[in-house]
Design a protein around this motif. Sequence first.
Motif, PDB file in Angstrom:
ATOM      1  N   UNK A   1     -34.635 -38.866  24.161  1.00 19.03           N
ATOM      2  CA  UNK A   1     -34.292 -37.569  23.616  1.00 19.03           C
ATOM      3  C   UNK A   1     -33.137 -37.756  22.655  1.00 19.03           C
ATOM      4  N   UNK A   2     -33.342 -37.381  21.394  1.00 21.57           N
ATOM      5  CA  UNK A   2     -32.293 -37.454  20.379  1.00 21.57           C
ATOM      6  C   UNK A   2     -31.784 -36.052  20.119  1.00 21.57           C
ATOM      7  N   UNK A   3     -30.496 -35.872  20.255  1.00 24.86           N
ATOM      8  CA  UNK A   3     -29.865 -34.588  19.982  1.00 24.86           C
ATOM      9  C   UNK A   3     -29.003 -34.745  18.740  1.00 24.86           C
ATOM     10  N   UNK A   4     -29.519 -34.315  17.606  1.00 21.35           N
ATOM     11  CA  UNK A   4     -28.794 -34.496  16.355  1.00 21.35           C
ATOM     12  C   UNK A   4     -28.562 -35.966  16.081  1.00 21.35           C
ATOM     13  N   UNK A   5     -27.339 -36.297  15.698  1.00 22.99           N
ATOM     14  CA  UNK A   5     -26.973 -37.689  15.399  1.00 22.99           C
ATOM     15  C   UNK A   5     -26.074 -38.270  16.487  1.00 22.99           C
ATOM     16  N   UNK A   6     -26.137 -37.670  17.675  1.00 25.62           N
ATOM     17  CA  UNK A   6     -25.201 -38.073  18.737  1.00 25.62           C
ATOM     18  C   UNK A   6     -25.738 -39.186  19.624  1.00 25.62           C
TER      19      UNK A   6
ATOM     20  N   UNK B   1     -30.797 -31.969  33.713  1.00 25.03           N
ATOM     21  CA  UNK B   1     -30.030 -30.863  33.138  1.00 25.03           C
ATOM     22  C   UNK B   1     -28.551 -31.220  33.063  1.00 25.03           C
ATOM     23  N   UNK B   2     -28.037 -31.833  34.108  1.00 20.53           N
ATOM     24  CA  UNK B   2     -26.628 -32.236  34.108  1.00 20.53           C
ATOM     25  C   UNK B   2     -26.360 -33.263  33.017  1.00 20.53           C
ATOM     26  N   UNK B   3     -27.280 -34.221  32.873  1.00 20.86           N
ATOM     27  CA  UNK B   3     -27.118 -35.263  31.853  1.00 20.86           C
ATOM     28  C   UNK B   3     -27.091 -34.655  30.455  1.00 20.86           C
ATOM     29  N   UNK B   4     -28.035 -33.764  30.173  1.00 17.04           N
ATOM     30  CA  UNK B   4     -28.104 -33.149  28.842  1.00 17.04           C
ATOM     31  C   UNK B   4     -26.880 -32.271  28.597  1.00 17.04           C
ATOM     32  N   UNK B   5     -26.505 -31.476  29.580  1.00 18.33           N
ATOM     33  CA  UNK B   5     -25.350 -30.591  29.430  1.00 18.33           C
ATOM     34  C   UNK B   5     -24.079 -31.395  29.161  1.00 18.33           C
ATOM     35  N   UNK B   6     -23.850 -32.445  29.954  1.00 21.70           N
ATOM     36  CA  UNK B   6     -22.662 -33.265  29.770  1.00 21.70           C
ATOM     37  C   UNK B   6     -22.653 -33.945  28.398  1.00 21.70           C
ATOM     38  N   UNK B   7     -23.842 -34.404  27.969  1.00 19.15           N
ATOM     39  CA  UNK B   7     -23.931 -35.077  26.667  1.00 19.15           C
ATOM     40  C   UNK B   7     -23.616 -34.101  25.534  1.00 19.15           C
ATOM     41  N   UNK B   8     -24.151 -32.891  25.616  1.00 15.19           N
ATOM     42  CA  UNK B   8     -23.901 -31.893  24.578  1.00 15.19           C
ATOM     43  C   UNK B   8     -22.411 -31.546  24.536  1.00 15.19           C
ATOM     44  N   UNK B   9     -21.821 -31.329  25.697  1.00 13.88           N
ATOM     45  CA  UNK B   9     -20.382 -30.972  25.741  1.00 13.88           C
ATOM     46  C   UNK B   9     -19.512 -32.101  25.198  1.00 13.88           C
ATOM     47  N   UNK B  10     -19.857 -33.342  25.531  1.00 16.47           N
ATOM     48  CA  UNK B  10     -19.037 -34.483  25.091  1.00 16.47           C
ATOM     49  C   UNK B  10     -19.215 -34.787  23.608  1.00 16.47           C
ATOM     50  N   UNK B  11     -20.403 -34.538  23.080  1.00 21.13           N
ATOM     51  CA  UNK B  11     -20.724 -34.947  21.712  1.00 21.13           C
ATOM     52  C   UNK B  11     -20.424 -33.875  20.681  1.00 21.13           C
ATOM     53  N   UNK B  12     -20.441 -32.612  21.108  1.00 21.68           N
ATOM     54  CA  UNK B  12     -20.310 -31.543  20.133  1.00 21.68           C
ATOM     55  C   UNK B  12     -19.134 -30.623  20.454  1.00 21.68           C
TER      56      UNK B  12
END
Length: 241
Positions: free
Chosen positions: A209-214, A230-241
């Motif tokens: 799963x690629x979320x933007x350029x993160x 869900x936890x993995x995606x949420x944490x990745x979004x918060x840390x990256x953006x």
Amino acid sequence: MAFRKFLSALGVNAPEVETVLDGMSARPGDRVVARTTLRGGGADVEITHLKLDVVSRFEDREPTSGWTRPGVVAAGHPVGPFTLRAGETRLFETDLHLPWETPLTHAFGMPVNGGRVAVRTELAVDNAVDRGDFDEFRVHALPAQETLLRILRDLGFRYDEAEVKRGVAQGGNQAVDFWQEFEFSWPAAYERPGQLEVQFVAREHDLDLHLGTSGRLTFSYAGMDAESWRTTVKDHVHASF
């Protein structure tokens, strides 16, 4: 698809073709079986080839809603050359194997805005090619793809549309020369303009799963756990953006 006359410039001598798909729904990685009936016209003609391909609407190639210059997703093996006698009927069966990265047309049982996939029947008579026959079918998301799309929706992202693009996305790790990009509007809490561009790179046992350029997140289908994902995606979004 009803019988369609090809190459009308041949007049009464033009052959007719009908392609019927075994089913109208599939998933990435599946096999699509197409049965083609070729019926001779008023005179013998030389068939250069009969070829079926799975195609999709690529964003940079289709200026309209039609099928003028589709991109090939899975290429079939051509049949021919051979002579089609006047009034003769020939039957052909074609197996088309969908790559794991086949563009999606449906998720959650609903159409994906911007996703279209079809089987194109191409007939060449005396080297004159007619590519006018398209049979659309549905490509449903893999369970893992649906889970991740649902997670993004639950986190407040709003799906806008999808586009299929040629080439290799940055960091895509793709096995094909195209990718499907899903565009989501940001939740208000992030106070970010523009859209989040999401890409799946699916394989037999896992997907990226690629979320933007993160960067990418890899998820295995075995023991799929929606809560931990869900936890993995949420944490990745918060840390990256």
